[in-house]
Design an enzyme around this catalytic site. Structure first.
Site, PDB file in Angstrom:
ATOM      1  N   CYS A 260     -55.668 -14.049  15.922  1.00 47.14           N
ATOM      2  CA  CYS A 260     -54.567 -12.989  16.305  1.00 47.14           C
ATOM      3  C   CYS A 260     -53.537 -13.023  15.548  1.00 47.14           C
ATOM      4  O   CYS A 260     -53.132 -11.735  14.966  1.00 47.14           O
ATOM      5  CB  CYS A 260     -54.130 -13.451  18.043  1.00 47.14           C
ATOM      6  SG  CYS A 260     -55.581 -12.999  18.837  1.00 47.14           S
TER       7      CYS A 260
HETATM    8  N1  LIG Z   1     -58.910 -14.192  21.101  1.00 45.99           N
HETATM    9  C1  LIG Z   1     -57.568 -13.943  21.390  1.00 45.99           C
HETATM   10  O1  LIG Z   1     -57.042 -15.060  21.929  1.00 45.99           O
HETATM   11  C2  LIG Z   1     -57.066 -12.810  21.803  1.00 45.99           C
HETATM   12  C3  LIG Z   1     -55.835 -12.554  22.699  1.00 45.99           C
HETATM   13  C4  LIG Z   1     -55.343 -11.460  22.817  1.00 45.99           C
HETATM   14  C5  LIG Z   1     -56.062 -10.015  22.295  1.00 45.99           C
HETATM   15  N2  LIG Z   1     -57.172 -10.207  21.426  1.00 45.99           N
HETATM   16  C6  LIG Z   1     -57.895  -9.083  21.018  1.00 45.99           C
HETATM   17  O2  LIG Z   1     -59.129  -8.753  21.778  1.00 45.99           O
HETATM   18  C7  LIG Z   1     -59.749  -8.207  21.132  1.00 45.99           C
HETATM   19  C8  LIG Z   1     -61.172  -8.927  21.423  1.00 45.99           C
HETATM   20  O3  LIG Z   1     -60.826 -10.105  20.946  1.00 45.99           O
HETATM   21  P1  LIG Z   1     -61.884 -11.482  20.713  1.00 45.99           P
HETATM   22  O4  LIG Z   1     -61.321 -12.688  20.302  1.00 45.99           O
HETATM   23  O5  LIG Z   1     -62.635 -11.642  22.077  1.00 45.99           O
HETATM   24  O6  LIG Z   1     -62.878 -10.990  19.737  1.00 45.99           O
HETATM   25  P2  LIG Z   1     -64.448 -11.208  19.204  1.00 45.99           P
HETATM   26  O7  LIG Z   1     -64.347 -10.739  17.827  1.00 45.99           O
HETATM   27  O8  LIG Z   1     -64.535 -12.797  19.437  1.00 45.99           O
HETATM   28  O9  LIG Z   1     -65.417 -10.613  20.455  1.00 45.99           O
HETATM   29  C9  LIG Z   1     -65.722  -9.282  20.243  1.00 45.99           C
HETATM   30  C10 LIG Z   1     -67.009  -9.336  20.882  1.00 45.99           C
HETATM   31  O10 LIG Z   1     -67.688  -7.691  21.126  1.00 45.99           O
HETATM   32  C11 LIG Z   1     -68.863  -7.784  20.822  1.00 45.99           C
HETATM   33  N3  LIG Z   1     -69.404  -6.258  20.215  1.00 45.99           N
HETATM   34  C12 LIG Z   1     -68.765  -5.756  19.153  1.00 45.99           C
HETATM   35  N4  LIG Z   1     -69.021  -4.418  19.306  1.00 45.99           N
HETATM   36  C13 LIG Z   1     -69.678  -4.007  20.439  1.00 45.99           C
HETATM   37  C14 LIG Z   1     -70.139  -2.839  21.105  1.00 45.99           C
HETATM   38  N5  LIG Z   1     -70.211  -1.764  20.454  1.00 45.99           N
HETATM   39  N6  LIG Z   1     -70.747  -3.148  22.338  1.00 45.99           N
HETATM   40  C15 LIG Z   1     -70.497  -4.293  23.000  1.00 45.99           C
HETATM   41  N7  LIG Z   1     -70.015  -5.581  22.338  1.00 45.99           N
HETATM   42  C16 LIG Z   1     -69.667  -5.522  21.143  1.00 45.99           C
HETATM   43  C17 LIG Z   1     -69.064  -8.685  19.816  1.00 45.99           C
HETATM   44  O11 LIG Z   1     -70.368  -9.062  19.512  1.00 45.99           O
HETATM   45  C18 LIG Z   1     -67.980  -9.890  20.079  1.00 45.99           C
HETATM   46  O12 LIG Z   1     -68.810 -10.600  20.886  1.00 45.99           O
HETATM   47  C19 LIG Z   1     -59.469  -8.125  19.570  1.00 45.99           C
HETATM   48  O13 LIG Z   1     -59.066  -6.935  19.391  1.00 45.99           O
HETATM   49  C20 LIG Z   1     -58.434  -9.295  19.548  1.00 45.99           C
HETATM   50  O14 LIG Z   1     -57.557  -9.044  18.643  1.00 45.99           O
HETATM   51  C21 LIG Z   1     -57.553 -11.596  21.338  1.00 45.99           C
END
Ligand SMILES: NC(=O)c1ccc[n+]([C@@H]2O[C@H](COP(=O)([O-])OP(=O)(O)OC[C@H]3O[C@@H](n4cnc5c(N)ncnc54)[C@H](O)[C@@H]3O)[C@@H](O)[C@H]2O)c1
Length: 415
Positions: A260
């Site tokens: 992040c």
């Molecule tokens: N990780 C954190 O602590 C955190 C905290 C707050 C916000 N965020 C934000 O939230 C979002 C998600 O974060 P994350 O860490 O879970 O991301 P990540 O990249 O770990 O996971 C995203 C998931 O979405 C799946 N995916 C991608 N395209 C897809 C589609 N079209 N249909 C279905 N599934 C699909 C991927 O396979 C993956 O498992 C990001 O924008 C991130 O910046 C993350």
């Protein structure tokens, strides 16, 4: 409520199990079949405190089929938003998700709310996501609603954070969709802020870039303190009592990593530049963070000739409590050590397997074995590193592990 969640990783899976526990009917839609299989067999694909236990308690559907949306009242978009070299967002996952949702909206008669949880630059929901959803032939604000509700959870404490938010930000295109989300979040004991879509997107980026700035700021103070023979941690303690400053995020060290802070910082820099504004402070925050991890290796070189030496690394995760190594400072440190001709042994209680995918050439050993190296670098502040025997060792500490001071050679990065 009947809820679909697109993307079942750190954010989607946590939200899913928490909303299921609160009594909602939840379906996860995830393209990665390995993750689908893992969740179906009640194992999470990621480590998060309490997640496996919760996953085993709740009923939750997971598959790759967007058909699940047909019955949903709320659709959370939690796909990844990685960045390009210049920091700008890679839109592929978010565009793909919006297009798939749009195909279901085409044949869906009941109103539902699409909620953007993924972190995106200001303007993305209005300029990119809504037009893609309207390709369905349905009209936003009438046939379906759109909200932006950024997620502020911390990895390692994600379940607790989702259940006990400091605030909930809800931006709705239409009042009806805001009302749906306010009802969904009704039992959460937190202030709810209603804003415009762009403002909500900016609140998320401004919050994370502020935290990044606070870390780089204290690291800058720490670098000065080290030159002057002053203990940065005492300085930070003296600052933290001031209510205007606060004591959190004042731990000087080798900088911030994770999926992040670096990404959101780059995203805001890129977005500002696109709007013809050069964000000087943010650019320096990022530069200092990059230099800080390398500084650990520079300090090490004062004590060891790296070519042919074996260097032990304690900690690979970007922070304690997670197995996530995305943008971990350990990556920069290990890359640098290998380039300098050192051999690397490493230990992390959770993140070894993930790190091995990036650096198969590193030897992954237990923590006692890491201590049998020519020198040791402390990269992640796992509590267990406070219980090792460092006597007779050379330690360069990037995270202030007090017990390591017993080493025969000890140097802290900012103290
Ligand atoms: N990780 C954190 O602590 C955190 C905290 C707050 C916000 N965020 C934000 O939230 C979002 C998600 O974060 P994350 O860490 O879970 O991301 P990540 O990249 O770990 O996971 C995203 C998931 O979405 C799946 N995916 C991608 N395209 C897809 C589609 N079209 N249909 C279905 N599934 C699909 C991927 O396979 C993956 O498992 C990001 O924008 C991130 O910046 C993350």
């Amino acid at each position: 409520m009947i809820i679909s969640i697109i993307g079942a990783s750190y954010v989607g899976l946590i939200i899913g199990v928490c909303l299921a526990k609160a009594g909602n009917e939840v379906a996860l839609i995830e393209l990665d079949l390995q993750k689908v299989d893992a969740i179906n067999s009640k194992r999470s694909s990621i480590y998060e405190e309490g997640l496996d236990e919760l996953l085993n308690k709740v009923r939750i559907k997971v598959n790759s089929d967007y058909k699940e949306i047909e019955n949903s009242e709320v659709v959370f978009v939690c796909v990844g938003t990685p960045s390009n070299e210049d920091g700008s967002i890679v839109l592929e996952q978010i565009e793909n998700a919006a297009e798939q949702i749009s195909k279901v909206l085409e044949r869906k008669d009941e109103y539902c709310v699409v909620v953007v949880k993924s972190t995106v630059p200001p303007g993305t929901t209005e300029d990119i996501i809504i037009p893609l959803l309207q390709k369905s032939g349905k009209k936003v604000g009438e046939d379906f609603g759109v909200c932006v509700s950024p997620e502020f959870l911390r990895e390692g404490k994600a379940i607790y954070d989702f259940m006990h938010p400091d605030r909930i930000v809800i931006a709705g295109y239409d009042q009806r969709s805001i009302d749906v989300l306010v009802t969904l979040y009704g039992d959460f004991n937190a202030p709810i802020l209603q804003t415009s879509l762009k403002t909500a997107e900016m609140i998320k980026l401004a919050s994370n870039t502020f935290l990044a700035t606070k870390i780089s700021f204290i690291n800058e103070i720490g670098n000065i303190c080290k030159q002057l023979g002053i203990d940065t941690y005492e300085v930070a303690r003296g600052m933290g009592f001031d209510g205007r400053i606060g004591s959190k995020f004042l731990n000087a060290g080798i900088g911030f990593g994770g999926s992040c802070l670096p990404k959101d910082l780059g995203m805001l820099i890129a977005r500002a530049r696109k709007a013809d504004y050069e964000p000087g402070i943010l650019v320096e925050v990022s530069k200092l963070n990059e230099k800080q991890a390398l500084k650990l290796v520079e300090l090490l070189k004062k004590h060891v000739v790296l070519k042919g030496a074996t260097i032990g690394i304690l900690g690979l995760a970007f922070k304690p409590g997670t197995d996530d190594v995305r943008d971990s400072r350990a990556i920069t440190v290990v890359q640098n050590l290998l380039q300098e001709g050192a051999m690397v042994k490493a230990y992390d209680p959770l993140a070894g397997e993930n790190f091995k995918k990036l650096f198969p050439q590193v030897e992954y050993v237990n923590k006692e074995e890491v201590l049998n190296s020519d020198a040791i670098l402390i990269v992640t502040e796992w509590e267990e590193f406070n219980h090792l025997d460092y006597h007779g060792k050379k330690v360069i500490d990037g995270r202030r592990i007090l017990k390591a001071r017993e080493a025969s050679v000890y140097e802290g990065i900012c103290w």
